[in-house]
Design a protein around this motif. Structure first.
Motif, PDB file in Angstrom:
ATOM      1  N   ILE A 166       0.848  -1.192   0.000  1.00 55.25           N
ATOM      2  CA  ILE A 166       0.000   0.000   0.000  1.00 55.25           C
ATOM      3  C   ILE A 166       0.878   1.236   0.000  1.00 55.25           C
ATOM      4  N   LYS A 167       0.502   2.214  -0.822  1.00 61.54           N
ATOM      5  CA  LYS A 167       1.269   3.467  -0.901  1.00 61.54           C
ATOM      6  C   LYS A 167       0.307   4.615  -1.197  1.00 61.54           C
ATOM      7  N   GLY A 168       0.818   5.842  -1.123  1.00 59.29           N
ATOM      8  CA  GLY A 168       0.020   7.018  -1.432  1.00 59.29           C
ATOM      9  C   GLY A 168       0.517   7.707  -2.693  1.00 59.29           C
ATOM     10  N   THR A 169      -0.370   8.451  -3.345  1.00 59.76           N
ATOM     11  CA  THR A 169       0.003   9.228  -4.528  1.00 59.76           C
ATOM     12  C   THR A 169       0.640  10.550  -4.096  1.00 59.76           C
ATOM     13  N   GLY A 170       1.621  11.014  -4.851  1.00 60.00           N
ATOM     14  CA  GLY A 170       2.272  12.292  -4.539  1.00 60.00           C
ATOM     15  C   GLY A 170       3.389  12.099  -3.527  1.00 60.00           C
ATOM     16  N   ASP A 171       4.144  13.182  -3.268  1.00 56.87           N
ATOM     17  CA  ASP A 171       5.288  13.053  -2.355  1.00 56.87           C
ATOM     18  C   ASP A 171       5.046  13.735  -1.007  1.00 56.87           C
ATOM     19  N   LYS A 172       3.798  14.161  -0.756  1.00 51.18           N
ATOM     20  CA  LYS A 172       3.528  14.855   0.510  1.00 51.18           C
ATOM     21  C   LYS A 172       3.029  13.928   1.604  1.00 51.18           C
ATOM     22  N   ALA A 173       2.177  12.969   1.227  1.00 52.25           N
ATOM     23  CA  ALA A 173       1.534  12.160   2.257  1.00 52.25           C
ATOM     24  C   ALA A 173       1.331  10.724   1.823  1.00 52.25           C
ATOM     25  N   PHE A 174       1.508   9.816   2.782  1.00 53.94           N
ATOM     26  CA  PHE A 174       1.000   8.455   2.612  1.00 53.94           C
ATOM     27  C   PHE A 174      -0.513   8.529   2.835  1.00 53.94           C
ATOM     28  N   CYS A 175      -0.904   8.964   4.036  1.00 54.98           N
ATOM     29  CA  CYS A 175      -2.319   9.187   4.356  1.00 54.98           C
ATOM     30  C   CYS A 175      -2.357  10.040   5.613  1.00 54.98           C
ATOM     31  N   ALA A 176      -2.884  11.260   5.486  1.00 59.24           N
ATOM     32  CA  ALA A 176      -2.824  12.221   6.595  1.00 59.24           C
ATOM     33  C   ALA A 176      -3.909  12.002   7.640  1.00 59.24           C
ATOM     34  N   GLY A 177      -4.758  10.994   7.436  1.00 56.24           N
ATOM     35  CA  GLY A 177      -5.773  10.710   8.444  1.00 56.24           C
ATOM     36  C   GLY A 177      -7.081  10.295   7.828  1.00 56.24           C
ATOM     37  N   GLY A 178      -8.072  10.149   8.689  1.00 55.12           N
ATOM     38  CA  GLY A 178      -9.423   9.838   8.230  1.00 55.12           C
ATOM     39  C   GLY A 178     -10.200  11.116   8.007  1.00 55.12           C
ATOM     40  N   ASP A 179     -11.301  10.994   7.320  1.00 55.95           N
ATOM     41  CA  ASP A 179     -12.111  12.173   6.983  1.00 55.95           C
ATOM     42  C   ASP A 179     -12.997  12.551   8.166  1.00 55.95           C
TER      43      ASP A 179
END
Length: 333
Positions: A61-74
């Motif tokens: 599992i990974k995130g798109t972009g270079d800022k965040a993997f996942c900054a949290g839930g909504d």
């Protein structure tokens, strides 16, 4: 490459099978890949398929972009829903925790590339898996006490197991760990550079000079005791943290400390069931909505907590947070 889930560029989560590997890509870069209910509902069934497929050897599992993997839930959507009695506040936490449990009990290796911001819901998508790979861009925190919540997604399970009182310190203060320190704390299992051209020298763990203080001062059965320890210590470091704790939701601090003290003796499933009760009480109470308003919506950074001080949060109030829900609403794993 075969797409296990039909997905275009606009999809919030992209699910693919590449050879023998399943790949989950969180694809909301503008929202720092924050996790919402529709993403959870796509990830869970696909993970189940991969787990039962003899040809799949691992899931990444990974995130798109270079800022965040996942900054949290909504959480903003959750608090808005809770105000009007929308079941999202029940369904989001319930299905998120079921996914966290799937990751924690997964039958094949699960590898999270936690490159960039990894907080809250992003921690739940990574920390219970087999491997968590940090980079120099990783920024880990569980900052929930600042928004009237608590370090959920199994925080009650993994934080007390970090060694000493480090987990309690991270949970109460929301302290941010960066880069190699995420690995050195035990949150990540591995560290790699995001690019071969960068070379960052290996430094001592950022909290190393304060480990003795953390283990001594954050060793308390009550938040009042911890605050008294910090006050008595009187050092600049302790005073700074005492001032920081005074800005957090007093109710959140008390339920968080109890969550971790009890979670240290629980398995992951028991922790998630306890945390589901806490999540529903937070949705019903004042501070969670107020914290999200002050920090994430209006951003005035001036929440009005109720009760306003640690001393005013009664034992009865804390007990209510941990009390059973009606049987049909409990989390079943």
């Amino acid at each position: 490459m075969t797409a296990a889930y039909s997905s275009g560029a606009e999809e919030e989560v992209i699910l693919k099978t590449i050879g023998t590997k399943g790949l989950i890509t969180l694809n909301r870069p503008k929202a720092l890949n924050a996790l919402n209910l529709s993403m959870i509902r796509k990830i869970y069934p696909q993970m189940t398929k991969w787990e039962n497929d003899p040809h799949t050897t691992m899931v990444i599992i990974k995130g798109t972009g270079d800022k965040a993997f996942c900054a949290g839930g909504d959480v903003r959507a959750v608090t808005e829903a809770a105000k009007v009695g929308d079941p999202l506040s029940q369904n989001f936490f319930k299905e998120e925790y079921i996914l966290n449990n799937k990751i924690g009990t997964y039958g094949i290796p699960y590898i999270a590339l936690i490159d960039g911001i990894t907080m809250g819901g992003g921690v739940g998508l990574s920390v219970h898996g087999t491997f968590r790979v940090a980079t120099e861009r990783t920024l880990f925190a569980m900052p929930e006490t600042a928004i009237g919540l608590f370090p959920d997604v199994g925080g009650g399970y993994f934080l007390p197991r970090l060694g000493g009182k480090l987990g309690i310190y991270l949970a109460l203060t929301g302290f941010r760990l960066k880069g190699r320190d995420v690995y050195k704390s035990g949150v990540a299992t591995h560290f790699v550079q995001s690019s071969k051209s960068t070379d960052i020298p290996d430094k001592d763990f950022v909290l190393e000079p304060h480990i003795e203080q953390i283990d001594r001062l954050f060793d308390g059965q009550t938040v009042e005791e911890i605050c008294q320890n910090l006050q008595s210590d009187g050092s600049e470091w302790a005073t700074k943290h005492l001032e920081s704790l005074r800005t957090m939701s007093p109710t959140s601090l008390k339920i968080t400390l109890r969550q971790l003290l009890e979670g240290g003796a629980m398995n992951l499933q028991e922790c998630l069931q306890m945390e589901y009760r806490l999540s529903q009480r937070c949705a019903e109470d004042h501070d969670f909505t107020e914290g999200v308003r002050a920090v994430l919506v209006e951003k005035d950074q001036n929440p009005k907590w109720q009760p306003a001080t640690i001393e005013e949060v009664t034992q009865e109030r804390v007990d209510w947070y941990f009390s059973p829900l009606p049987s049909e609403r409990e989390l079943t794993l």
